[in-house]
Motif scaffolding. Structure first.
Motif, short mmCIF file in Angstrom:
data_model
loop_
_atom_site.label_atom_id
_atom_site.label_comp_id
_atom_site.label_asym_id
_atom_site.label_seq_id
_atom_site.Cartn_x
_atom_site.Cartn_y
_atom_site.Cartn_z
N TYR A 1 -4.23 -13.53 0.75
CA TYR A 1 -3.94 -14.07 2.08
C TYR A 1 -4.94 -15.16 2.40
CZ TYR A 1 -7.49 -10.50 2.88
OH TYR A 1 -8.60 -9.72 2.79
N TRP B 1 -3.13 -2.39 -6.65
CA TRP B 1 -2.61 -3.11 -5.48
C TRP B 1 -3.54 -4.28 -5.25
CZ3 TRP B 1 -5.29 -4.06 -0.88
CH2 TRP B 1 -4.55 -4.56 0.20
N MET B 2 -2.98 -5.47 -5.13
CA MET B 2 -3.83 -6.62 -4.88
C MET B 2 -3.28 -7.45 -3.73
SD MET B 2 -5.13 -9.78 -7.19
CE MET B 2 -4.22 -11.03 -6.33
N PRO B 3 -4.10 -7.76 -2.74
CA PRO B 3 -3.66 -8.60 -1.63
C PRO B 3 -4.03 -10.05 -1.87
CG PRO B 3 -5.80 -7.68 -1.09
CD PRO B 3 -5.49 -7.29 -2.52
N PRO C 1 -4.22 -7.76 -12.05
CA PRO C 1 -3.58 -7.23 -10.86
C PRO C 1 -2.65 -8.23 -10.17
CG PRO C 1 -5.81 -7.89 -10.34
CD PRO C 1 -5.62 -8.14 -11.82
N ASP C 2 -2.71 -9.50 -10.56
CA ASP C 2 -1.93 -10.52 -9.86
C ASP C 2 -0.53 -10.62 -10.45
OD1 ASP C 2 -1.40 -12.46 -7.99
OD2 ASP C 2 -2.97 -13.83 -8.62
N LEU D 1 0.83 -1.22 0.00
CA LEU D 1 0.00 0.00 0.00
C LEU D 1 0.85 1.26 0.00
CD1 LEU D 1 -2.80 -1.02 2.53
CD2 LEU D 1 -3.08 -0.53 0.10
#
Lengths: 348, 176
Positions: free
Chosen positions: B37, B33-35, B60-61, B18
Protein backbone atom coordinates in the motif's frame (compact mmCIF):
# COMPACT_ATOMS: atom_id res chain seq x y z
CA UNK A 1 -0.76 -24.10 17.36
CA UNK A 2 1.09 -21.79 15.03
CA UNK A 3 -0.35 -18.31 14.55
CA UNK A 4 -0.04 -15.72 11.83
CA UNK A 5 2.38 -12.97 12.85
CA UNK A 6 3.66 -9.92 11.02
CA UNK A 7 7.46 -9.92 10.68
CA UNK A 8 8.03 -6.74 12.66
CA UNK A 9 5.75 -7.75 15.52
CA UNK A 10 7.34 -11.19 15.60
CA UNK A 11 10.87 -9.76 15.86
CA UNK A 12 9.75 -7.49 18.68
CA UNK A 13 8.14 -10.34 20.62
CA UNK A 14 11.20 -12.56 20.03
CA UNK A 15 13.41 -9.84 21.55
CA UNK A 16 11.25 -9.93 24.66
CA UNK A 17 11.57 -13.70 24.86
CA UNK A 18 15.34 -13.33 24.50
CA UNK A 19 15.50 -11.17 27.60
CA UNK A 20 15.65 -7.66 26.13
CA UNK A 21 14.96 -5.25 29.02
CA UNK A 22 15.25 -1.92 27.25
CA UNK A 23 14.38 -0.57 23.80
CA UNK A 24 15.09 2.87 22.38
CA UNK A 25 14.17 3.86 18.87
CA UNK A 26 12.58 6.37 16.58
CA UNK A 27 9.77 5.74 14.07
CA UNK A 28 10.44 5.15 10.39
CA UNK A 29 8.56 3.06 7.84
CA UNK A 30 8.76 0.07 7.34
CA UNK A 31 9.95 -0.79 10.88
CA UNK A 32 7.58 1.29 13.01
CA UNK A 33 5.55 -1.76 14.06
CA UNK A 34 8.55 -2.78 16.20
CA UNK A 35 8.47 0.22 18.57
CA UNK A 36 4.68 0.35 18.24
CA UNK A 37 4.39 -3.21 19.53
CA UNK A 38 7.02 -2.74 22.22
CA UNK A 39 5.47 0.47 23.51
CA UNK A 40 2.53 -1.64 24.69
CA UNK A 41 4.32 -4.91 25.37
CA UNK A 42 7.28 -3.73 27.44
CA UNK A 43 5.30 -1.94 30.17
CA UNK A 44 3.25 -5.15 30.47
CA UNK A 45 6.44 -7.03 31.21
CA UNK A 46 7.80 -4.33 33.52
CA UNK A 47 10.45 -3.31 30.98
CA UNK A 48 11.27 0.02 29.37
CA UNK A 49 10.51 1.26 25.87
CA UNK A 50 11.54 4.78 24.94
CA UNK A 51 10.80 6.77 21.82
CA UNK A 52 13.96 8.82 21.75
CA UNK A 53 14.13 12.36 20.38
CA UNK A 54 16.03 11.03 17.36
CA UNK A 55 17.95 8.03 16.04
CA UNK A 56 21.34 9.12 17.36
CA UNK A 57 20.00 9.57 20.82
CA UNK A 58 18.46 6.09 20.69
CA UNK A 59 21.72 4.39 19.76
CA UNK A 60 23.61 6.18 22.54
CA UNK A 61 20.98 5.03 25.04
CA UNK A 62 21.77 1.49 23.91
CA UNK A 63 25.49 2.14 24.34
CA UNK A 64 24.88 3.36 27.88
CA UNK A 65 22.52 0.56 28.90
CA UNK A 66 24.69 -2.21 27.49
CA UNK A 67 27.82 -0.82 29.13
CA UNK A 68 25.99 -1.65 32.36
CA UNK A 69 25.09 -5.08 31.02
CA UNK A 70 21.41 -4.54 30.28
CA UNK A 71 20.08 -6.50 27.31
CA UNK A 72 18.83 -3.78 24.99
CA UNK A 73 18.25 -2.98 21.35
CA UNK A 74 17.32 -0.38 18.78
CA UNK A 75 15.76 -0.65 15.34
CA UNK A 76 15.27 1.49 12.26
CA UNK A 77 15.29 1.43 8.48
CA UNK A 78 18.18 2.38 6.17
CA UNK A 79 18.09 6.17 6.61
CA UNK A 80 17.80 5.88 10.40
CA UNK A 81 20.61 3.34 10.61
CA UNK A 82 22.81 5.87 8.74
CA UNK A 83 22.16 8.33 11.56
CA UNK A 84 23.12 5.71 14.13
CA UNK A 85 26.53 4.99 12.61
CA UNK A 86 28.49 7.29 14.91
CA UNK A 87 27.03 5.54 17.94
CA UNK A 88 27.68 2.11 16.44
CA UNK A 89 31.27 3.07 15.80
CA UNK A 90 31.61 4.04 19.49
CA UNK A 91 29.95 0.80 20.61
CA UNK A 92 32.62 -1.07 18.67
CA UNK A 93 35.39 1.19 19.99
CA UNK A 94 34.34 0.29 23.54
CA UNK A 95 33.97 -3.42 22.80
CA UNK A 96 30.30 -3.40 23.78
CA UNK A 97 27.52 -5.67 22.59
CA UNK A 98 24.36 -4.27 21.00
CA UNK A 99 21.45 -5.55 18.94
CA UNK A 100 20.13 -3.57 16.00
CA UNK A 101 17.34 -4.36 13.56
CA UNK A 102 17.42 -2.84 10.08
CA UNK A 103 14.18 -3.30 8.16
CA UNK A 104 15.57 -2.13 4.86
CA UNK A 105 13.83 0.08 2.36
CA UNK A 106 15.10 1.01 -1.05
CA UNK A 107 17.47 3.74 -2.00
CA UNK A 108 19.88 6.45 -0.98
CA UNK A 109 18.64 9.58 0.77
CA UNK A 110 15.12 9.01 2.00
CA UNK A 111 14.63 6.45 -0.74
CA UNK A 112 11.18 4.88 -0.99
CA UNK A 113 9.13 2.48 1.11
CA UNK A 114 9.82 -0.40 -1.27
CA UNK A 115 11.46 -3.61 -0.13
CA UNK A 116 15.16 -3.85 -0.95
CA UNK A 117 18.61 -4.97 0.15
CA UNK A 118 20.47 -1.79 -0.70
CA UNK A 119 22.13 -1.43 2.73
CA UNK A 120 24.22 -4.58 2.25
CA UNK A 121 27.62 -3.00 1.78
CA UNK A 122 27.20 -0.35 4.45
CA UNK A 123 26.06 -2.80 7.10
CA UNK A 124 28.48 -5.65 6.36
CA UNK A 125 31.49 -3.30 6.23
CA UNK A 126 30.90 -1.58 9.54
CA UNK A 127 29.27 1.56 8.25
CA UNK A 128 30.90 4.15 10.49
CA UNK A 129 34.45 5.43 10.84
CA UNK A 130 37.22 3.15 11.97
CA UNK A 131 37.91 -0.50 11.25
CA UNK A 132 35.21 -2.68 12.76
CA UNK A 133 32.51 -5.09 11.67
CA UNK A 134 28.95 -5.72 12.73
CA UNK A 135 27.76 -9.32 12.77
CA UNK A 136 24.88 -9.30 10.28
CA UNK A 137 22.18 -12.00 10.31
CA UNK A 138 19.75 -12.26 7.39
CA UNK A 139 16.54 -14.23 7.96
CA UNK A 140 14.37 -15.21 4.99
CA UNK A 141 11.18 -16.10 6.86
CA UNK A 142 9.32 -14.86 9.88
CA UNK A 143 10.13 -17.97 11.88
CA UNK A 144 13.81 -17.45 11.13
CA UNK A 145 13.48 -13.77 12.10
CA UNK A 146 12.28 -14.97 15.50
CA UNK A 147 14.95 -17.64 15.86
CA UNK A 148 17.82 -15.32 14.94
CA UNK A 149 16.54 -12.51 17.14
CA UNK A 150 16.27 -14.99 20.01
CA UNK A 151 19.98 -15.80 19.67
CA UNK A 152 21.27 -12.34 18.88
CA UNK A 153 21.87 -11.09 22.43
CA UNK A 154 23.86 -14.22 23.28
CA UNK A 155 26.00 -13.75 20.18
CA UNK A 156 26.52 -10.03 20.79
CA UNK A 157 27.58 -10.68 24.39
CA UNK A 158 29.80 -13.62 23.48
CA UNK A 159 31.85 -11.53 21.07
CA UNK A 160 31.26 -8.12 22.71
CA UNK A 161 30.21 -6.83 19.32
CA UNK A 162 26.99 -5.47 17.79
CA UNK A 163 24.71 -7.89 15.99
CA UNK A 164 22.35 -6.65 13.32
CA UNK A 165 19.25 -8.47 12.11
CA UNK A 166 18.96 -7.42 8.48
CA UNK A 167 15.34 -7.61 7.45
CA UNK A 168 13.56 -6.17 4.41
CA UNK A 169 10.40 -4.10 4.08
CA UNK A 170 8.35 -7.00 2.73
CA UNK A 171 9.70 -9.39 5.36
CA UNK A 172 8.77 -6.92 8.08
CA UNK A 173 5.28 -6.37 6.68
CA UNK A 174 4.29 -9.87 5.62
CA UNK A 175 2.73 -12.53 7.84
CA UNK A 176 3.46 -16.21 8.28
CA UNK A 177 2.47 -18.81 10.83
CA UNK A 178 5.07 -19.05 13.56
CA UNK A 179 5.88 -20.39 17.01
CA UNK A 180 7.78 -18.58 19.77
CA UNK A 181 10.39 -19.99 22.12
CA UNK A 182 10.09 -19.65 25.91
CA UNK A 183 11.19 -16.53 27.78
CA UNK A 184 14.84 -16.63 28.79
CA UNK A 185 17.48 -14.51 30.44
CA UNK A 186 21.23 -14.32 30.15
CA UNK A 187 22.96 -17.39 31.53
CA UNK A 188 25.83 -16.43 33.79
CA UNK A 189 27.21 -12.96 34.36
CA UNK A 190 29.13 -10.57 32.19
CA UNK A 191 32.32 -9.86 34.09
CA UNK A 192 33.19 -6.54 32.50
CA UNK A 193 30.14 -4.33 32.96
CA UNK A 194 30.02 -1.07 34.88
CA UNK A 195 28.47 -2.16 38.16
CA UNK A 196 29.66 0.50 40.58
CA UNK A 197 32.87 -1.34 41.49
CA UNK A 198 36.34 -0.83 40.10
CA UNK A 199 36.55 -4.16 38.35
CA UNK A 200 38.22 -4.16 34.93
CA UNK A 201 35.90 -3.25 32.08
CA UNK A 202 38.01 -4.81 29.39
CA UNK A 203 39.16 -1.43 28.17
CA UNK A 204 42.27 -1.55 26.04
CA UNK A 205 44.90 1.11 25.48
CA UNK A 206 44.83 2.42 21.89
CA UNK A 207 48.22 0.83 21.25
CA UNK A 208 46.66 -2.62 21.67
CA UNK A 209 43.36 -2.02 19.87
CA UNK A 210 44.63 -2.69 16.37
CA UNK A 211 45.88 -6.19 17.11
CA UNK A 212 42.86 -6.93 19.28
CA UNK A 213 40.46 -5.96 16.48
CA UNK A 214 42.25 -8.23 14.05
CA UNK A 215 42.18 -11.12 16.52
CA UNK A 216 38.50 -10.64 17.33
CA UNK A 217 37.24 -10.33 13.77
CA UNK A 218 39.43 -13.18 12.53
CA UNK A 219 37.99 -15.39 15.25
CA UNK A 220 34.38 -14.47 14.42
CA UNK A 221 34.98 -14.96 10.70
CA UNK A 222 36.47 -18.37 11.36
CA UNK A 223 33.85 -19.76 13.75
CA UNK A 224 30.61 -17.98 12.99
CA UNK A 225 29.76 -18.53 9.31
CA UNK A 226 26.23 -19.77 8.66
CA UNK A 227 24.51 -20.65 5.46
CA UNK A 228 22.14 -23.06 3.76
CA UNK A 229 23.16 -24.95 0.64
CA UNK A 230 20.33 -26.25 -1.52
CA UNK A 231 20.83 -28.83 -4.28
CA UNK A 232 24.42 -27.72 -4.88
CA UNK A 233 26.04 -31.21 -4.91
CA UNK A 234 26.20 -31.55 -8.69
CA UNK A 235 25.18 -27.98 -9.62
CA UNK A 236 26.83 -26.37 -12.64
CA UNK A 237 25.35 -22.97 -11.89
CA UNK A 238 24.84 -21.78 -8.35
CA UNK A 239 22.58 -18.91 -7.33
CA UNK A 240 23.63 -16.92 -4.28
CA UNK A 241 20.86 -15.02 -2.51
CA UNK A 242 19.76 -14.08 1.00
CA UNK A 243 16.50 -12.80 2.47
CA UNK A 244 13.42 -12.79 0.27
CA UNK A 245 15.23 -13.18 -3.08
CA UNK A 246 16.58 -16.47 -1.69
CA UNK A 247 13.02 -17.77 -1.58
CA UNK A 248 12.23 -17.02 -5.21
CA UNK A 249 15.70 -18.33 -6.12
CA UNK A 250 14.93 -21.59 -4.35
CA UNK A 251 11.72 -21.88 -6.35
CA UNK A 252 13.68 -21.21 -9.52
CA UNK A 253 16.10 -24.01 -8.58
CA UNK A 254 13.18 -26.43 -8.20
CA UNK A 255 11.59 -25.38 -11.49
CA UNK A 256 14.85 -25.54 -13.43
CA UNK A 257 15.79 -28.89 -11.85
CA UNK A 258 12.40 -30.24 -12.94
CA UNK A 259 13.52 -29.39 -16.48
CA UNK A 260 16.83 -31.16 -16.04
CA UNK A 261 18.97 -28.08 -15.38
CA UNK A 262 21.75 -28.59 -12.84
CA UNK A 263 21.37 -25.56 -10.60
CA UNK A 264 21.65 -24.95 -6.87
CA UNK A 265 21.50 -22.21 -4.27
CA UNK A 266 23.77 -20.93 -1.53
CA UNK A 267 21.84 -18.84 0.98
CA UNK A 268 24.10 -16.87 3.33
CA UNK A 269 22.51 -16.52 6.78
CA UNK A 270 25.47 -14.59 8.17
CA UNK A 271 26.23 -11.75 5.74
CA UNK A 272 29.17 -10.81 7.91
CA UNK A 273 31.06 -12.99 8.41
CA UNK A 274 30.33 -14.06 4.82
CA UNK A 275 29.99 -17.85 4.56
CA UNK A 276 33.07 -18.55 2.45
CA UNK A 277 32.99 -22.16 3.67
CA UNK A 278 29.83 -22.73 1.62
CA UNK A 279 31.87 -22.14 -1.52
CA UNK A 280 34.64 -24.51 -0.40
CA UNK A 281 32.10 -27.32 -0.67
CA UNK A 282 31.34 -26.66 -4.35
CA UNK A 283 32.66 -29.22 -6.80
CA UNK A 284 34.80 -28.74 -9.93
CA UNK A 285 31.69 -28.99 -12.17
CA UNK A 286 30.63 -25.42 -11.33
CA UNK A 287 30.51 -23.20 -14.41
CA UNK A 288 29.13 -19.98 -13.00
CA UNK A 289 27.85 -18.16 -9.93
CA UNK A 290 24.77 -15.93 -10.08
CA UNK A 291 24.13 -13.33 -7.40
CA UNK A 292 20.38 -12.58 -7.06
CA UNK A 293 19.78 -9.45 -5.01
CA UNK A 294 17.38 -6.53 -4.52
CA UNK A 295 20.01 -3.87 -5.23
CA UNK A 296 20.50 -1.44 -8.10
CA UNK A 297 24.14 -1.97 -8.99
CA UNK A 298 25.19 -5.15 -7.18
CA UNK A 299 26.50 -5.39 -3.62
CA UNK A 300 26.28 -9.02 -2.48
CA UNK A 301 28.03 -9.94 -5.72
CA UNK A 302 31.28 -8.44 -4.39
CA UNK A 303 31.35 -10.98 -1.57
CA UNK A 304 30.40 -13.77 -3.96
CA UNK A 305 33.37 -12.89 -6.17
CA UNK A 306 35.73 -12.65 -3.18
CA UNK A 307 34.50 -15.99 -1.82
CA UNK A 308 35.06 -17.58 -5.23
CA UNK A 309 38.60 -16.16 -5.36
CA UNK A 310 39.36 -17.38 -1.83
CA UNK A 311 38.17 -20.90 -2.79
CA UNK A 312 39.99 -20.84 -6.15
CA UNK A 313 36.74 -21.21 -8.09
CA UNK A 314 37.71 -19.57 -11.35
CA UNK A 315 34.30 -19.09 -12.98
CA UNK A 316 32.34 -16.03 -14.17
CA UNK A 317 30.16 -14.30 -11.56
CA UNK A 318 26.87 -12.90 -12.88
CA UNK A 319 24.43 -10.56 -11.19
CA UNK A 320 20.66 -10.23 -11.34
CA UNK A 321 19.85 -6.93 -9.64
CA UNK A 322 16.16 -6.22 -9.15
CA UNK A 323 16.35 -2.78 -7.48
CA UNK A 324 13.20 -1.96 -5.56
CA UNK A 325 11.50 -5.29 -6.01
CA UNK A 326 12.12 -8.98 -5.43
CA UNK A 327 13.07 -10.95 -8.54
CA UNK A 328 10.22 -13.23 -9.50
CA UNK A 329 10.88 -16.93 -9.95
CA UNK A 330 10.26 -16.65 -13.69
CA UNK A 331 12.72 -13.77 -14.07
CA UNK A 332 15.41 -15.76 -12.28
CA UNK A 333 14.86 -18.80 -14.50
CA UNK A 334 14.99 -16.60 -17.60
CA UNK A 335 18.17 -14.91 -16.43
CA UNK A 336 19.74 -18.30 -15.88
CA UNK A 337 18.86 -19.39 -19.41
CA UNK A 338 20.42 -16.23 -20.80
CA UNK A 339 23.56 -16.84 -18.75
CA UNK A 340 23.76 -20.41 -19.94
CA UNK A 341 23.34 -19.47 -23.59
CA UNK A 342 26.02 -16.79 -23.37
CA UNK A 343 23.71 -13.78 -23.70
CA UNK A 344 24.74 -12.32 -20.35
CA UNK A 345 28.08 -10.80 -19.54
CA UNK A 346 29.71 -11.57 -16.24
CA UNK A 347 30.35 -8.80 -13.70
CA UNK A 348 33.49 -10.45 -12.26
CA UNK B 1 -2.52 -21.27 -4.49
CA UNK B 2 -2.01 -17.58 -5.06
CA UNK B 3 -4.86 -15.14 -4.33
CA UNK B 4 -4.69 -11.37 -4.80
CA UNK B 5 -7.17 -8.85 -3.37
CA UNK B 6 -6.69 -5.46 -5.03
CA UNK B 7 -8.42 -2.12 -4.75
CA UNK B 8 -8.20 1.34 -3.20
CA UNK B 9 -6.94 1.77 0.33
CA UNK B 10 -9.99 1.57 2.61
CA UNK B 11 -11.81 -1.10 0.59
CA UNK B 12 -10.65 -3.81 2.96
CA UNK B 13 -8.33 -5.65 0.60
CA UNK B 14 -5.71 -6.24 3.29
CA UNK B 15 -8.30 -7.64 5.69
CA UNK B 16 -9.78 -9.89 2.99
CA UNK B 17 -6.36 -11.45 2.56
CA UNK B 18 -5.93 -11.97 6.28
CA UNK B 19 -9.25 -13.75 6.58
CA UNK B 20 -8.54 -16.12 3.70
CA UNK B 21 -5.01 -16.70 5.06
CA UNK B 22 -6.55 -17.85 8.34
CA UNK B 23 -8.75 -20.31 6.44
CA UNK B 24 -5.70 -21.84 4.78
CA UNK B 25 -3.91 -22.01 8.12
CA UNK B 26 -6.93 -23.78 9.59
CA UNK B 27 -6.49 -26.48 6.92
CA UNK B 28 -2.87 -26.98 7.94
CA UNK B 29 -1.23 -25.30 4.95
CA UNK B 30 1.91 -23.18 4.87
CA UNK B 31 0.68 -19.62 4.39
CA UNK B 32 2.10 -16.19 3.56
CA UNK B 33 0.23 -12.91 3.51
CA UNK B 34 1.83 -9.80 2.12
CA UNK B 35 0.36 -6.29 2.02
CA UNK B 36 1.28 -3.50 -0.39
CA UNK B 37 0.00 0.00 0.00
CA UNK B 38 1.01 3.60 -0.39
CA UNK B 39 1.72 6.10 2.37
CA UNK B 40 -1.96 7.11 2.73
CA UNK B 41 -4.63 5.44 4.88
CA UNK B 42 -7.46 6.03 2.38
CA UNK B 43 -7.31 5.99 -1.40
CA UNK B 44 -4.24 5.02 -3.39
CA UNK B 45 -3.52 1.55 -4.69
CA UNK B 46 -3.52 -1.29 -2.21
CA UNK B 47 -3.39 -5.04 -2.47
CA UNK B 48 -2.67 -8.12 -0.44
CA UNK B 49 -1.32 -11.44 -1.65
CA UNK B 50 -2.14 -14.73 0.03
CA UNK B 51 -0.18 -17.83 -0.89
CA UNK B 52 -0.69 -21.25 0.54
CA UNK B 53 0.51 -24.74 -0.21
CA UNK B 54 1.78 -27.90 1.46
CA UNK B 55 5.39 -27.26 0.46
CA UNK B 56 7.78 -24.35 0.95
CA UNK B 57 6.42 -21.03 -0.29
CA UNK B 58 8.72 -18.87 -2.40
CA UNK B 59 8.45 -15.10 -2.60
CA UNK B 60 5.42 -13.57 -0.90
CA UNK B 61 4.60 -11.14 -3.73
CA UNK B 62 2.46 -11.73 -6.84
CA UNK B 63 3.95 -14.11 -9.37
CA UNK B 64 1.31 -16.24 -11.07
CA UNK B 65 -2.16 -15.50 -9.75
CA UNK B 66 -4.81 -18.21 -9.40
CA UNK B 67 -7.57 -15.92 -8.12
CA UNK B 68 -7.73 -12.14 -8.48
CA UNK B 69 -10.35 -10.00 -6.77
CA UNK B 70 -10.51 -6.58 -8.45
CA UNK B 71 -12.38 -4.14 -6.24
CA UNK B 72 -11.68 -1.19 -8.57
CA UNK B 73 -10.70 -0.42 -12.17
CA UNK B 74 -6.94 0.04 -11.73
CA UNK B 75 -6.73 -3.44 -10.17
CA UNK B 76 -7.41 -4.96 -13.59
CA UNK B 77 -3.77 -4.30 -14.49
CA UNK B 78 -2.87 -7.35 -12.38
CA UNK B 79 -4.81 -9.60 -14.78
CA UNK B 80 -1.48 -9.65 -16.64
CA UNK B 81 -0.29 -12.11 -14.00
CA UNK B 82 -3.53 -14.12 -13.85
CA UNK B 83 -3.00 -17.73 -14.88
CA UNK B 84 -4.87 -19.21 -17.81
CA UNK B 85 -8.01 -20.79 -16.40
CA UNK B 86 -7.78 -18.66 -13.27
CA UNK B 87 -10.64 -16.85 -11.57
CA UNK B 88 -11.30 -13.11 -11.71
CA UNK B 89 -13.90 -11.64 -9.35
CA UNK B 90 -14.85 -8.14 -10.49
CA UNK B 91 -16.57 -5.63 -8.21
CA UNK B 92 -19.18 -4.44 -10.71
CA UNK B 93 -20.09 -1.47 -8.52
CA UNK B 94 -16.72 0.02 -9.40
CA UNK B 95 -16.09 -1.57 -12.78
CA UNK B 96 -18.84 -1.15 -15.36
CA UNK B 97 -20.38 -4.23 -16.96
CA UNK B 98 -19.70 -2.49 -20.27
CA UNK B 99 -15.98 -2.79 -19.67
CA UNK B 100 -14.94 -5.74 -21.78
CA UNK B 101 -12.54 -8.16 -20.21
CA UNK B 102 -10.91 -10.60 -22.59
CA UNK B 103 -9.14 -13.24 -20.63
CA UNK B 104 -8.71 -16.96 -20.73
CA UNK B 105 -10.19 -17.02 -17.24
CA UNK B 106 -13.45 -17.44 -15.37
CA UNK B 107 -14.75 -13.89 -14.92
CA UNK B 108 -17.54 -13.22 -12.44
CA UNK B 109 -19.03 -9.80 -11.86
CA UNK B 110 -20.43 -9.14 -8.40
CA UNK B 111 -21.93 -5.83 -7.23
CA UNK B 112 -20.13 -6.11 -3.92
CA UNK B 113 -21.15 -2.80 -2.39
CA UNK B 114 -24.81 -3.07 -3.50
CA UNK B 115 -25.08 -6.55 -1.99
CA UNK B 116 -23.33 -5.43 1.19
CA UNK B 117 -25.80 -2.58 1.56
CA UNK B 118 -28.68 -5.01 1.05
CA UNK B 119 -27.66 -6.74 4.27
CA UNK B 120 -27.06 -3.39 6.00
CA UNK B 121 -23.30 -3.90 6.08
CA UNK B 122 -21.92 -1.27 3.67
CA UNK B 123 -18.38 -1.82 5.00
CA UNK B 124 -18.65 -5.50 4.13
CA UNK B 125 -18.19 -5.27 0.36
CA UNK B 126 -14.85 -7.06 0.72
CA UNK B 127 -16.55 -9.89 2.59
CA UNK B 128 -19.18 -10.21 -0.15
CA UNK B 129 -16.27 -10.64 -2.57
CA UNK B 130 -14.77 -13.38 -0.37
CA UNK B 131 -18.12 -15.20 -0.34
CA UNK B 132 -18.29 -15.08 -4.13
CA UNK B 133 -14.75 -16.26 -4.67
CA UNK B 134 -15.07 -19.14 -2.20
CA UNK B 135 -18.24 -20.45 -3.80
CA UNK B 136 -16.93 -20.11 -7.34
CA UNK B 137 -13.51 -21.63 -6.66
CA UNK B 138 -14.62 -24.20 -4.10
CA UNK B 139 -11.38 -23.75 -2.13
CA UNK B 140 -13.05 -23.68 1.30
CA UNK B 141 -16.55 -24.72 2.32
CA UNK B 142 -19.02 -22.19 3.69
CA UNK B 143 -19.08 -23.41 7.28
CA UNK B 144 -15.29 -23.39 7.64
CA UNK B 145 -15.14 -19.95 6.06
CA UNK B 146 -17.80 -18.58 8.36
CA UNK B 147 -16.22 -20.01 11.48
CA UNK B 148 -12.74 -18.75 10.64
CA UNK B 149 -13.98 -15.29 9.70
CA UNK B 150 -16.00 -14.98 12.88
CA UNK B 151 -13.02 -16.11 14.95
CA UNK B 152 -10.83 -13.56 13.19
CA UNK B 153 -13.11 -10.62 14.00
CA UNK B 154 -13.86 -11.79 17.53
CA UNK B 155 -10.18 -11.99 18.33
CA UNK B 156 -9.90 -8.39 17.20
CA UNK B 157 -12.67 -7.38 19.57
CA UNK B 158 -15.14 -6.88 16.74
CA UNK B 159 -17.53 -9.64 17.75
CA UNK B 160 -20.52 -7.30 17.66
CA UNK B 161 -20.34 -7.25 13.85
CA UNK B 162 -20.42 -11.04 13.57
CA UNK B 163 -24.00 -11.23 12.36
CA UNK B 164 -23.56 -8.49 9.76
CA UNK B 165 -20.34 -10.04 8.47
CA UNK B 166 -21.85 -13.50 8.23
CA UNK B 167 -24.77 -12.03 6.29
CA UNK B 168 -22.32 -10.38 3.87
CA UNK B 169 -20.42 -13.64 3.40
CA UNK B 170 -23.65 -15.49 2.70
CA UNK B 171 -24.81 -12.80 0.29
CA UNK B 172 -21.59 -13.10 -1.70
CA UNK B 173 -21.73 -16.90 -1.59
CA UNK B 174 -25.26 -16.88 -3.03
CA UNK B 175 -24.50 -14.28 -5.68
CA UNK B 176 -22.62 -16.65 -7.99
Amino acid sequence: MKKMWKGNHAIAEAAMRAGCKFYAGYPITPQTEIPEYLSARMPELGRTCIQAENEMSAVYMILGAYSCGMRCMTSSSGPGISLKQEGLSYICAYYLPAVIVNVQRWGPGLGTLDSAQTDYLRDTRGGGNGDYRVIVLAPNSIQESIDLMYESFDIAEKYRNPVEIMSEAALGQMMEAVEFPEFKDREGELDWTYDGTNRPHGKLPDSEKSAAALAKYTKIAEEFQRWESYRTEDAEYVFVAFGLPSRTSRNAVDQLRANGEKVGLIRPITLWPFPIKAFEELGPQVKGLISVESTDTGQLIEDVALAAKKCKIDVPVYGLFSGLSISKTKAISEFYREVKSGQRKEVY
Amino acid sequence: MEIVFAGFGGQGVLTSGLIVAEMALEEGKNVTWMPAYGPTMRGGKAYSVVKYMDGVIGGPDMEEIDILVAMNGPSLEYTELLKDGGLLVVNSDAISDDEEIHLNADVVRVPCLTLAKEVSNPKGANIVAIGALLKRSGIFDFETAKEVMTGYFEEKGKGKYTEANEAALKKGWESV
